[in-house]
Design a protein around this motif. Structure first.
Motif, mmCIF file in Angstrom:
data_model
loop_
_atom_site.group_PDB
_atom_site.id
_atom_site.type_symbol
_atom_site.label_atom_id
_atom_site.label_comp_id
_atom_site.label_asym_id
_atom_site.label_seq_id
_atom_site.Cartn_x
_atom_site.Cartn_y
_atom_site.Cartn_z
ATOM 1 N N ASN A 2 -8.356 -9.596 0.208
ATOM 2 C CA ASN A 2 -8.832 -8.231 0.268
ATOM 3 C C ASN A 2 -9.408 -7.822 -1.082
ATOM 4 N N PRO A 5 -8.479 -3.388 -2.437
ATOM 5 C CA PRO A 5 -7.089 -2.981 -2.224
ATOM 6 C C PRO A 5 -6.822 -1.577 -2.730
ATOM 7 N N CYS A 6 -5.705 -1.033 -2.308
ATOM 8 C CA CYS A 6 -5.232 0.230 -2.841
ATOM 9 C C CYS A 6 -4.720 0.002 -4.259
ATOM 10 N N VAL A 7 -4.902 0.999 -5.122
ATOM 11 C CA VAL A 7 -4.438 0.907 -6.505
ATOM 12 C C VAL A 7 -3.247 1.836 -6.697
ATOM 13 N N HIS A 8 -2.116 1.263 -7.116
ATOM 14 C CA HIS A 8 -0.899 2.021 -7.382
ATOM 15 C C HIS A 8 -0.717 2.130 -8.893
ATOM 16 N N ALA A 98 3.637 -0.563 0.295
ATOM 17 C CA ALA A 98 2.391 -1.117 -0.214
ATOM 18 C C ALA A 98 2.148 -2.518 0.338
ATOM 19 N N ASP A 99 0.886 -2.881 0.433
ATOM 20 C CA ASP A 99 0.495 -4.211 0.884
ATOM 21 C C ASP A 99 0.620 -5.197 -0.273
ATOM 22 N N SER A 101 -1.289 -7.452 -1.293
ATOM 23 C CA SER A 101 -2.527 -7.672 -2.039
ATOM 24 C C SER A 101 -3.009 -6.427 -2.783
ATOM 25 N N ASP A 102 -2.272 -5.334 -2.650
ATOM 26 C CA ASP A 102 -2.626 -4.131 -3.405
ATOM 27 C C ASP A 102 -2.535 -4.397 -4.900
ATOM 28 N N ARG A 186 -2.108 -8.053 -8.925
ATOM 29 C CA ARG A 186 -1.771 -8.080 -7.511
ATOM 30 C C ARG A 186 -0.264 -7.861 -7.355
#
Length: 248
Positions: A2, A5-8, A98-99, A101-102, A186
């Motif tokens: 991915n 991805p979402c960023v945390h 969270a995923d 791959s985030d 990641r």
């Protein structure tokens, strides 16, 4: 993989900054009417990739939750070592769903002058990497390796010097970088390397060091030299001057 991805975002603010020498944790140093921590959160808020932030704080912190921030804030309790605080933050992010791959963006509370452009650059670089990327600046100064003087060769001048170290040799600065934050990784890979650090009881100074121990490549992204870290009292004067210039 991915690539979007979402960023945390996570700011590590559980330490006290012993080298700073103040009675209060250095992230609560006041500059231009706000704490260093508030400034750092505001910088992350300037990125279009970041919508909220996790603050990892000490168990006895009674200040953070009374402050106003530029982003919605979540909290986790850190540990005695930096890597333990990051691990606590990672576990909180994973528990929130969270995923794997985030991306996890880790920033120092004491780096409140990071540029928005640099935040976006390191995120975008990490999106293209299997493990992650960090902001860093090529070393510009001449580097000296020191050696302690032995009693039989110590000169009289050394007794009044601030250090008993002498030059051993000059270090080749070609290919040398000063690590900065944000550092972006990641999620699943970060969790694995932090687990490795704990199992092997490794001494690391940043998360990239953990990846290095496992021979996992982390990309270097050139960051601005304005992105200084408040470490010593004199740094506060320089940091305030940088913030003033950036806000003009």
């Amino acid at each position: 993989m991915n690539t979007k991805p979402c960023v945390h975002a996570m700011i590590v603010a559980a330490g006290r900054g012993s080298r700073f020498g103040a009675s209060i944790a250095k992230q609560y140093t006041m500059l231009q009417g706000q704490t260093l921590l508030q400034h750092s959160v505001a910088r992350l808020a300037s990125s279009g990739y970041i919508n909220e932030c996790l603050l990892v704080i000490a168990a006895d912190d009674s200040i953070a939750q009374g402050l106003d921030f530029a982003l919605p804030i979540h909290y986790a309790v850190g540990g005695a070592e930096r890597w333990q605080s990051v691990q606590a933050g990672v576990e909180a992010i994973m528990k929130a769903g969270a995923d794997d791959s985030d991306l996890v963006l880790i920033h120092d509370a004491a780096r409140s002058a990071v540029l928005s452009h640099d935040i976006d650059q390191v995120i975008e670089a990490a999106m293209l990497e299997p493990y992650g990327a960090i902001l860093a600046a090529p070393v510009a100064d001449t580097l000296k390796q020191s050696q302690p003087i032995t009693p039989d060769t110590q000169s009289k001048s050394a007794t009044t010097s601030s250090s008993n170290d002498y030059i051993a040799h000059t270090v080749d600065r070609n290919g040398m970088w000063q690590a900065q934050t944000p550092q972006v990784y990641r999620l699943d890979q970060l969790y694995q390397v932090l687990t490795h650090v704990g199992e092997q009881q490794l001494a690391i100074t940043d998360e990239a060091s953990a990846f290095e121990h496992m021979n996992l490549p982390i990309r270097l992204v050139t960051g601005s030299r304005q992105n200084i870290k408040l470490t010593y009292p004199d740094d506060a004067l320089l940091l305030e001057a940088i913030l003033t210039a950036q806000n003009k």
